[in-house]
Motif scaffolding. Structure first.
Motif, PDB file in Angstrom:
ATOM      1  N   THR A 188       1.819 -17.447   3.691  1.00 44.19           N
ATOM      2  CA  THR A 188       1.355 -16.185   3.122  1.00 44.19           C
ATOM      3  C   THR A 188       2.356 -15.081   3.452  1.00 44.19           C
ATOM      4  OG1 THR A 188      -0.921 -16.911   3.475  1.00 44.19           O
ATOM      5  CG2 THR A 188      -0.580 -14.581   3.024  1.00 44.19           C
ATOM      6  N   SER A 189       2.763 -14.323   2.464  1.00 42.16           N
ATOM      7  CA  SER A 189       3.752 -13.261   2.674  1.00 42.16           C
ATOM      8  C   SER A 189       3.128 -12.118   3.473  1.00 42.16           C
ATOM      9  CB  SER A 189       4.260 -12.724   1.334  1.00 42.16           C
ATOM     10  OG  SER A 189       3.237 -11.973   0.693  1.00 42.16           O
ATOM     11  N   TRP A 190       3.983 -11.234   3.990  1.00 37.24           N
ATOM     12  CA  TRP A 190       3.489 -10.094   4.761  1.00 37.24           C
ATOM     13  C   TRP A 190       2.687  -9.143   3.879  1.00 37.24           C
ATOM     14  CZ3 TRP A 190       3.401 -11.157   9.562  1.00 37.24           C
ATOM     15  CH2 TRP A 190       4.386 -11.962  10.120  1.00 37.24           C
ATOM     16  N   SER A 191       3.101  -8.949   2.649  1.00 40.16           N
ATOM     17  CA  SER A 191       2.310  -8.112   1.747  1.00 40.16           C
ATOM     18  C   SER A 191       0.932  -8.710   1.515  1.00 40.16           C
ATOM     19  CB  SER A 191       3.030  -7.952   0.402  1.00 40.16           C
ATOM     20  OG  SER A 191       4.072  -7.027   0.487  1.00 40.16           O
ATOM     21  N   THR A 247      -1.027  -0.647  -4.399  1.00 40.47           N
ATOM     22  CA  THR A 247      -0.176  -0.218  -5.508  1.00 40.47           C
ATOM     23  C   THR A 247      -0.100  -1.247  -6.633  1.00 40.47           C
ATOM     24  OG1 THR A 247       1.807  -1.185  -4.512  1.00 40.47           O
ATOM     25  CG2 THR A 247       1.257   1.082  -3.891  1.00 40.47           C
ATOM     26  N   GLY A 248      -0.527  -2.484  -6.343  1.00 47.94           N
ATOM     27  CA  GLY A 248      -0.326  -3.563  -7.298  1.00 47.94           C
ATOM     28  C   GLY A 248       1.035  -4.213  -7.175  1.00 47.94           C
ATOM     29  N   LEU A 249       1.902  -3.659  -6.329  1.00 52.85           N
ATOM     30  CA  LEU A 249       3.224  -4.216  -6.072  1.00 52.85           C
ATOM     31  C   LEU A 249       3.238  -4.837  -4.685  1.00 52.85           C
ATOM     32  CD1 LEU A 249       3.791  -2.156  -8.408  1.00 52.85           C
ATOM     33  CD2 LEU A 249       6.047  -1.814  -7.389  1.00 52.85           C
ATOM     34  N   GLN A 250       4.126  -5.807  -4.488  1.00 50.64           N
ATOM     35  CA  GLN A 250       4.323  -6.384  -3.162  1.00 50.64           C
ATOM     36  C   GLN A 250       5.355  -5.590  -2.359  1.00 50.64           C
ATOM     37  OE1 GLN A 250       2.330  -9.361  -2.325  1.00 50.64           O
ATOM     38  NE2 GLN A 250       1.433  -8.327  -4.086  1.00 50.64           N
ATOM     39  N   SER A 251       6.246  -4.872  -3.055  1.00 47.58           N
ATOM     40  CA  SER A 251       7.230  -4.016  -2.396  1.00 47.58           C
ATOM     41  C   SER A 251       7.256  -2.659  -3.083  1.00 47.58           C
ATOM     42  CB  SER A 251       8.637  -4.628  -2.428  1.00 47.58           C
ATOM     43  OG  SER A 251       9.591  -3.698  -1.915  1.00 47.58           O
ATOM     44  N   PHE A 252       6.396  -1.755  -2.619  1.00 48.23           N
ATOM     45  CA  PHE A 252       6.438  -0.392  -3.150  1.00 48.23           C
ATOM     46  C   PHE A 252       7.621   0.371  -2.555  1.00 48.23           C
ATOM     47  CE2 PHE A 252       4.946   4.004  -3.773  1.00 48.23           C
ATOM     48  CZ  PHE A 252       4.687   3.940  -5.139  1.00 48.23           C
ATOM     49  N   PHE A 274       0.835  -1.209   0.000  1.00 49.69           N
ATOM     50  CA  PHE A 274       0.000   0.000   0.000  1.00 49.69           C
ATOM     51  C   PHE A 274       0.866   1.254   0.000  1.00 49.69           C
ATOM     52  CE2 PHE A 274      -2.693  -3.187   2.117  1.00 49.69           C
ATOM     53  CZ  PHE A 274      -3.879  -3.057   1.383  1.00 49.69           C
ATOM     54  N   TRP A 275       0.296   2.326  -0.524  1.00 46.71           N
ATOM     55  CA  TRP A 275       0.936   3.638  -0.467  1.00 46.71           C
ATOM     56  C   TRP A 275      -0.153   4.697  -0.417  1.00 46.71           C
ATOM     57  CZ3 TRP A 275       5.523   5.273   0.829  1.00 46.71           C
ATOM     58  CH2 TRP A 275       5.956   6.566   0.484  1.00 46.71           C
ATOM     59  N   ALA A 332      10.554  -9.343  -8.298  1.00 44.35           N
ATOM     60  CA  ALA A 332      10.402  -9.550  -6.861  1.00 44.35           C
ATOM     61  C   ALA A 332       9.514  -8.479  -6.246  1.00 44.35           C
ATOM     62  CB  ALA A 332      11.771  -9.560  -6.190  1.00 44.35           C
ATOM     63  N   ALA A 333       9.726  -7.209  -6.645  1.00 46.37           N
ATOM     64  CA  ALA A 333       8.911  -6.116  -6.113  1.00 46.37           C
ATOM     65  C   ALA A 333       7.458  -6.251  -6.547  1.00 46.37           C
ATOM     66  CB  ALA A 333       9.476  -4.775  -6.567  1.00 46.37           C
ATOM     67  N   ARG A 334       7.245  -6.710  -7.750  1.00 45.65           N
ATOM     68  CA  ARG A 334       5.884  -6.827  -8.289  1.00 45.65           C
ATOM     69  C   ARG A 334       5.138  -8.024  -7.696  1.00 45.65           C
ATOM     70  NH1 ARG A 334       1.497  -7.702  -9.246  1.00 45.65           N
ATOM     71  NH2 ARG A 334       0.286  -7.511 -11.197  1.00 45.65           N
ATOM     72  N   PHE A 335       5.790  -9.179  -7.605  1.00 47.41           N
ATOM     73  CA  PHE A 335       5.080 -10.412  -7.272  1.00 47.41           C
ATOM     74  C   PHE A 335       5.490 -11.039  -5.934  1.00 47.41           C
ATOM     75  CE2 PHE A 335       5.152 -10.223 -11.976  1.00 47.41           C
ATOM     76  CZ  PHE A 335       3.780 -10.178 -12.212  1.00 47.41           C
ATOM     77  N   GLY A 336       6.553 -10.551  -5.287  1.00 47.78           N
ATOM     78  CA  GLY A 336       6.959 -11.114  -4.007  1.00 47.78           C
ATOM     79  C   GLY A 336       7.339 -12.576  -4.122  1.00 47.78           C
ATOM     80  N   ILE A 337       6.883 -13.403  -3.159  1.00 47.77           N
ATOM     81  CA  ILE A 337       7.277 -14.815  -3.175  1.00 47.77           C
ATOM     82  C   ILE A 337       6.598 -15.593  -4.294  1.00 47.77           C
ATOM     83  CG2 ILE A 337       7.914 -14.943  -0.738  1.00 47.77           C
ATOM     84  CD1 ILE A 337       5.213 -16.181  -0.149  1.00 47.77           C
TER      85      ILE A 337
END
Length: 377
Positions: A341-344, A174-179, A168-169, A287-292
């Motif tokens: 489940t990832s934190w995102s 945001t659609g990303l897992q790491s904004f 989130f931002w 990685a930023a977009r999809f995470g694990i």
């Protein structure tokens, strides 16, 4: 040209820095409460410091020999911080971006260095309302530190993928897992480092940037991985802030093992397999977009491979190193975390369930506590 001395470490010590958000215990919004929390800490408390923004609190270990030592160190400090937060009407946010607070409402710490950075970087600095985990591992020479940074680059996307916690931002997904990783890349000396061959080349680069006025000091290099000459370490800075202490320690164990394994390779005369910088860049984006859930391109086969398969292979490969370092149980947790489940995704799932971002923060902060985690809902 200024000489920069690297402080040699004769063993792979570990140090961990946790950047945690300060949120109002009622509204769950970020609050510029660092000074209030600091005043509530017991006299003589060490390893707790301010950051660029007053809504951030950093907790650092002393120099530790093992991950178990780091756990004992951080647990004691976090218990003291949590107690001070309770007395101050504040909770700790374990995530790499806050789901709904606005960066423009946060207060810069009244510190000459920080104010100078804001003056130089303007909005790029003021919007740095992000939270990460940094891990230091001791190495024995500057040349080796630079070589390890080079060889570690291909692993950085994997480390980001398993730590993602910033979907989130400013109140929106945001659609990303790491904004957070994208916000950090807005800084002129952040993101992936340049390729360097030895300590001399690194020193030349730092001096060039200082002499030409691009940076004021070496401290203004914020790469995803960098040598740290004062501590005599390789510092990995790519990770989002994981959602609790145990997950943070597991990733720190993976980093300690990676650095030591690469150090051993260098001592043994292993061939340096070059990884194209563009491949690392595209993998970091994945990685930023999809995470694990990401698929990262293997630098040897050039084929995409799921993170959920990369991590178990890394854990197996690093097993003997983990045994030597006494962190095998922590390293093995990394494999388990890729199946959970990832934190995102947890934040996103809670938002889908509650439609209330303040409730997302409330539940996550309650469950991340070191002292008596509270389960809500």
């Amino acid at each position: 040209m200024a000489k920069i001395e690297f402080t040699s470490n004769d063993r792979p010590t570990v140090g961990i820095e946790l950047e945690l958000g300060l949120v109002d215990a009622e509204t769950m919004a970020l609050t510029s409460a660092y000074q209030r929390v600091e005043q509530a800490l017991p006299a003589g408390t060490t390893g707790v410091k301010h950051e660029l923004m007053q809504c951030v609190l950093e907790v650092n270990t002393d120099v530790c020999e093992t991950i178990d030592d780091a756990q004992a160190d951080l647990s004691a400090k976090l218990r003291a911080v949590e107690s001070a937060c309770e007395r101050s009407g504040v909770s700790l946010w374990w995530g790499a971006s806050h789901p709904f607070s606005l960066w423009g409402e946060q207060q810069v710490t009244n510190n000459e260095r920080y104010l100078g950075l804001v003056e130089m970087l303007q909005e790029m600095a003021r919007r740095l309302i992000t939270f990460g985990m940094h891990v230091h591992v001791g190495v024995d020479s500057g040349d080796k530190a630079v070589m390890i940074c080079d060889r570690l680059m291909r692993h950085l996307p994997t480390l980001l993928a398993i730590s993602t916690s910033s979907p989130f931002w400013e109140g929106r997904p945001t659609g990303l897992q790491s904004f957070r990783s994208k916000v950090m890349e807005g800084l002129p000396t952040a993101g992936l480092p340049t390729l360097m061959r030895n300590w001399s080349e690194y020193v030349w680069l730092v001096n060039h940037m200082v002499d030409t006025g691009f940076i004021n000091t070496i401290r203004e290099i914020w790469w995803d991985v960098r040598p740290h000459h004062n501590f005599g370490t390789v510092e990995v800075r790519v990770c989002d802030m994981p959602g609790n202490l145990d997950h943070s320690l597991a990733i720190a164990a993976l980093i300690q093992c990676l650095v030591q394994s690469l150090s051993d390779d260098i001592d043994d005369g292993a061939y340096q397999h070059d990884c194209h910088p563009m491949m690392v860049r595209q993998n970091k984006w994945r990685a930023a977009r999809f995470g694990i859930s990401a698929e990262l391109v293997d630098s040897f086969t050039y084929e995409p491979e799921p993170v959920v398969e990369i991590v178990p292979r890394l854990v197996e490969m690093l097993g003997p190193t983990a045994d030597r370092l006494g962190c095998a149980p922590w390293l093995e947790r990394c494999e388990r975390y890729t199946r959970e489940t990832s934190w995102s995704r947890r934040q996103l799932n809670l938002y889908e369930e509650t439609s209330d971002l303040s409730e997302v923060v409330r539940r996550m902060t309650a469950e991340s506590r070191v002292t008596e985690p509270v389960r809500l809902g």
